[in-house]
Design a protein around this motif. Structure first.
Motif, PDB file in Angstrom:
ATOM      1  N   ASP A 187       0.820  -1.221   0.000  1.00  0.00           N
ATOM      2  CA  ASP A 187       0.000   0.000   0.000  1.00  0.00           C
ATOM      3  C   ASP A 187       0.848   1.262   0.000  1.00  0.00           C
ATOM      4  O   ASP A 187       0.467   2.284   0.560  1.00  0.00           O
ATOM      5  N   ASP A 188       2.000   1.189  -0.672  1.00  0.00           N
ATOM      6  CA  ASP A 188       2.849   2.365  -0.836  1.00  0.00           C
ATOM      7  C   ASP A 188       2.607   3.060  -2.161  1.00  0.00           C
ATOM      8  O   ASP A 188       3.032   4.207  -2.343  1.00  0.00           O
ATOM      9  N   GLU A 189       1.982   2.383  -3.111  1.00  0.00           N
ATOM     10  CA  GLU A 189       1.677   2.942  -4.425  1.00  0.00           C
ATOM     11  C   GLU A 189       0.304   2.457  -4.856  1.00  0.00           C
ATOM     12  O   GLU A 189      -0.123   1.367  -4.466  1.00  0.00           O
ATOM     13  N   ARG A 190      -0.365   3.251  -5.666  1.00  0.00           N
ATOM     14  CA  ARG A 190      -1.674   2.879  -6.214  1.00  0.00           C
ATOM     15  C   ARG A 190      -1.673   3.200  -7.698  1.00  0.00           C
ATOM     16  O   ARG A 190      -1.455   4.345  -8.084  1.00  0.00           O
ATOM     17  N   PHE A 191      -1.913   2.171  -8.496  1.00  0.00           N
ATOM     18  CA  PHE A 191      -1.879   2.380  -9.942  1.00  0.00           C
ATOM     19  C   PHE A 191      -2.690   1.304 -10.637  1.00  0.00           C
ATOM     20  O   PHE A 191      -3.115   0.313 -10.040  1.00  0.00           O
ATOM     21  N   LEU A 192      -2.897   1.528 -11.921  1.00  0.00           N
ATOM     22  CA  LEU A 192      -3.493   0.508 -12.779  1.00  0.00           C
ATOM     23  C   LEU A 192      -2.821   0.558 -14.136  1.00  0.00           C
ATOM     24  O   LEU A 192      -2.211   1.561 -14.509  1.00  0.00           O
ATOM     25  N   LEU A 193      -2.929  -0.546 -14.841  1.00  0.00           N
ATOM     26  CA  LEU A 193      -2.435  -0.654 -16.208  1.00  0.00           C
ATOM     27  C   LEU A 193      -3.601  -1.052 -17.093  1.00  0.00           C
ATOM     28  O   LEU A 193      -4.320  -2.004 -16.781  1.00  0.00           O
ATOM     29  N   MET A 194      -3.812  -0.304 -18.185  1.00  0.00           N
ATOM     30  CA  MET A 194      -4.881  -0.619 -19.123  1.00  0.00           C
ATOM     31  C   MET A 194      -4.276  -0.916 -20.498  1.00  0.00           C
ATOM     32  O   MET A 194      -3.511  -0.113 -21.033  1.00  0.00           O
ATOM     33  N   ASN A 195      -4.609  -2.079 -21.063  1.00  0.00           N
ATOM     34  CA  ASN A 195      -4.203  -2.394 -22.421  1.00  0.00           C
ATOM     35  C   ASN A 195      -4.884  -1.393 -23.349  1.00  0.00           C
ATOM     36  O   ASN A 195      -6.105  -1.263 -23.340  1.00  0.00           O
ATOM     37  N   ARG A 196      -4.107  -0.667 -24.136  1.00  0.00           N
ATOM     38  CA  ARG A 196      -4.662   0.419 -24.961  1.00  0.00           C
ATOM     39  C   ARG A 196      -5.523  -0.093 -26.104  1.00  0.00           C
ATOM     40  O   ARG A 196      -6.370   0.643 -26.592  1.00  0.00           O
ATOM     41  N   GLU A 197      -5.334  -1.325 -26.538  1.00  0.00           N
ATOM     42  CA  GLU A 197      -6.153  -1.859 -27.634  1.00  0.00           C
ATOM     43  C   GLU A 197      -7.451  -2.478 -27.147  1.00  0.00           C
ATOM     44  O   GLU A 197      -8.458  -2.425 -27.838  1.00  0.00           O
ATOM     45  N   SER A 198      -7.430  -3.093 -25.965  1.00  0.00           N
ATOM     46  CA  SER A 198      -8.602  -3.857 -25.527  1.00  0.00           C
ATOM     47  C   SER A 198      -9.382  -3.201 -24.389  1.00  0.00           C
ATOM     48  O   SER A 198     -10.531  -3.566 -24.166  1.00  0.00           O
ATOM     49  N   SER A 199      -8.788  -2.307 -23.656  1.00  0.00           N
ATOM     50  CA  SER A 199      -9.333  -1.661 -22.457  1.00  0.00           C
ATOM     51  C   SER A 199      -9.370  -2.585 -21.243  1.00  0.00           C
ATOM     52  O   SER A 199      -9.940  -2.226 -20.221  1.00  0.00           O
TER      53      SER A 199
END
Length: 189
Positions: free
Chosen positions: A139-151
């Motif tokens: 819980d030191d960082e908060r992020f997400l990764l989204m595939n740009r082609e598929s969402s």
């Protein structure tokens, strides 16, 4: 950043890139997996940290696809004015730029949070995110990764991974494939 905002809005309209909020408004696309066996929340040993990374790598390869372009979005809650991150590590590592701030007025804890979002384009190569997964797991960082082609989205947090797929059928398949990692809050879908 305008192209990322336009791209995000093309997939999600006015919804913010905040996994806690997305799971409430898109439950049919969401599933949660534990990062450690027996629903243990925090890794305490290097071996447990390796399990967190391995599960993140496996889920990331299924959802994001190795080598694919992704949008990396880091978010920082509880800032009233111009939101500044509580850690510059990911900001610097991924050359994140300020995107926008958003007020979460429907916070389940009854507070109105202001959340700042920073983003940039990256490619999904799991080893690059080893440290980021470790920091999210603590819980030191908060992020997400989204595939740009598929969402499709992978969002690590302290305890597991929130995954957003295209539809209920994909969610059902992923749940079946990784049933032993499922969080009990995902079993009702």
């Amino acid at each position: 950043m305008k192209r990322f905002i336009d791209e995000w809005k093309g997939y999600f309209g006015d919804l913010p890139p905040y996994s806690h909020y997305l799971r409430n408004v898109m439950p049919e696309r969401w599933v949660r997996f534990h990062a450690l066996p027996d629903a243990k929340r925090y890794a305490e040993t290097p071996e447990e940290e390796a399990i967190v990374f391995d599960r993140g790598r496996i889920l990331g390869n299924r959802i994001l696809k190795e080598g694919q372009k992704c949008l990396f979005v880091e978010y920082f809650p509880n800032f009233e004015e111009y939101p500044l991150p509580y850690s510059h590590k990911l900001l610097d590592q991924f050359r994140l730029k300020y995107w926008f701030k958003w007020k979460y007025e429907e916070d389940p804890f009854g507070e109105q949070e202001t959340i700042g979002f920073y983003g940039n384009e990256v490619r999904w190569f799991p080893e690059v995110y080893r440290g980021a997964f470790k920091d999210a797991a603590h819980d030191d960082e908060r992020f997400l990764l989204m595939n740009r082609e598929s969402s499709r989205i992978l969002a690590p947090y302290d305890g597991g991974f929130d995954c957003f797929l295209l539809n209920e059928e994909e969610v059902t398949r992923l749940k079946s494939e990784f049933e032993e990692w499922l969080s009990p809050c995902s079993s009702g879908l």
